[in-house]
Scaffold this active site. Structure first.
Site, PDB file in Angstrom:
ATOM      1  N   ASP A 108       0.994  -1.221   0.108  1.00 27.08           N
ATOM      2  CA  ASP A 108       0.070  -0.093   0.034  1.00 27.08           C
ATOM      3  C   ASP A 108       0.730   1.104   0.088  1.00 27.08           C
ATOM      4  OD1 ASP A 108      -2.936   1.175   0.789  1.00 27.08           O
ATOM      5  OD2 ASP A 108      -1.413   2.221   1.824  1.00 27.08           O
ATOM      6  N   LYS A 131      -2.794   5.768  -4.137  1.00 26.35           N
ATOM      7  CA  LYS A 131      -4.106   6.904  -3.774  1.00 26.35           C
ATOM      8  C   LYS A 131      -3.946   8.125  -4.437  1.00 26.35           C
ATOM      9  CE  LYS A 131      -3.969   4.761   0.930  1.00 26.35           C
ATOM     10  NZ  LYS A 131      -2.629   4.528   0.694  1.00 26.35           N
ATOM     11  N   HIS A 174      -7.880   9.560  -1.670  1.00 23.62           N
ATOM     12  CA  HIS A 174      -7.407   9.388  -0.369  1.00 23.62           C
ATOM     13  C   HIS A 174      -7.869  10.204   0.755  1.00 23.62           C
ATOM     14  CE1 HIS A 174      -2.880   9.339   1.350  1.00 23.62           C
ATOM     15  NE2 HIS A 174      -3.903   9.038   2.209  1.00 23.62           N
TER      16      HIS A 174
END
Length: 304
Positions: free
Chosen positions: A53, A83, A114
């Site tokens: 991530d 993101k 985000h």
């Protein structure tokens, strides 16, 4: 609920509303220092992680991409999430291009908005005029058809903002994931259940309570970890998994990255889960004061 119900937690996946299967345990990279992320990603993938991530805002996508290459693990075996940053809400196409270029990848498995706040890139204290996150979502909905983004989702969305997004006149895709802060001192059970009721999977960030967390002084957690012969971090991760959320613990220390993945062959009993469920303290690691608009409510962590 995870696709598997055995004790091989490192092999667990969650099937999203798109049909895609996301690995339950990933490596988080928020607040990882320069020149550390590359090695952490490499170490994680070599240890067996298959979920990484990152975010444009973390300013480490390039290192993440290098770590993926260094690992030697085939791209198709790795789930990569990144993101869209707040000041790129009105430039979704440019945002995904920038991320893919930094990551040196042809596609990402999951692309998240985000924050539910469209920030003016020329004045971070203001929101973009005549724009909001519902319009951003309309633009993001175009991405899966391009092949550069497999699934889209959101992050830091509470119930009011989710309702606003889902009821938007142009909303045709339900977010696959909502990534939110979750740990026993910020359990947000109503928000977790609301997401599940809408078919939205929940990923827990700051699932270890972050660096120097008050959790690591909590006697209940410390005693539980000692009785299980596990680290407090491992117990927190197991709590998250058994709640039906994916977890993305962050570390740049190879030994901790590996230890956080040692989750097979054991679990928490119903009574042990309740011990952590009942921890009374409440705190939030990630706050919204840096944004020009509030996105959290006072009850996001303190709800029953």
């Amino acid at each position: 609920m995870a696709d598997q119900q055995d004790l091989n937690h490192t092999k667990w996946t969650f099937t999203l509303n798109t049909g895609g299967r996301m690995p339950a345990i990933g490596l988080g990279t928020w607040q990882s220092g320069p020149n550390q992320v590359r090695e952490a990603v490499k170490a994680a993938l070599k240890a067996g992680y298959r979920h990484i991530d990152t975010a444009l805002a973390y300013e480490n996508e390039h290192e993440v991409g290098l770590g993926i290459k260094d690992s030697g693990v085939p791209r198709e075996q790795i789930w990569v999430t990144t993101k869209l940053d707040n000041s790129w809400h009105h430039k979704v196409e440019e945002g995904i291009k920038a991320s893919l270029e930094s990551l040196q990848l042809d596609y990402v498995d999951l692309y998240l908005m985000h924050w539910p706040c469209s920030v003016d890139p020329n004045d971070k204290k203001k929101q973009v005029k005549d724009w909001d996150f519902v319009k951003t979502w309309q633009e993001m909905q175009k991405l899966p058809a391009s092949g550069r983004v497999r699934k889209i989702g959101v992050s830091n969305f509470n119930i009011p903002n989710l309702n606003r997004l889902l009821s938007g006149p142009g909303t045709t895709i339900i977010p696959a994931v909502n990534q939110i802060e979750l740990h026993p001192n910020c359990p947000s059970p109503k928000l977790v259940e609301f997401n599940k009721s809408k078919g939205i999977h929940v990923t827990a960030y700051s699932c270890l309570g972050s660096t120097d967390s008050p959790l690591y002084k909590d006697e209940t957690l410390l005693k539980l970890a000692e009785s299980k012969g596990k680290t407090p971090q491992q117990c927190l991760l197991m709590w998250g998994l058994q709640r039906g959320t994916s977890v993305i613990p962050k570390s740049v220390t190879t030994s901790r990255v590996e230890r956080n993945f040692e989750l097979d062959g054991w679990d928490l009993t119903v009574e042990e889960m309740k011990l952590l469920d009942d921890l009374p303290d409440r705190f939030k690691v990630c706050k919204d004061g840096f944004l020009p608009a509030k996105v959290f409510s006072t009850e996001d962590c303190v709800e029953d």
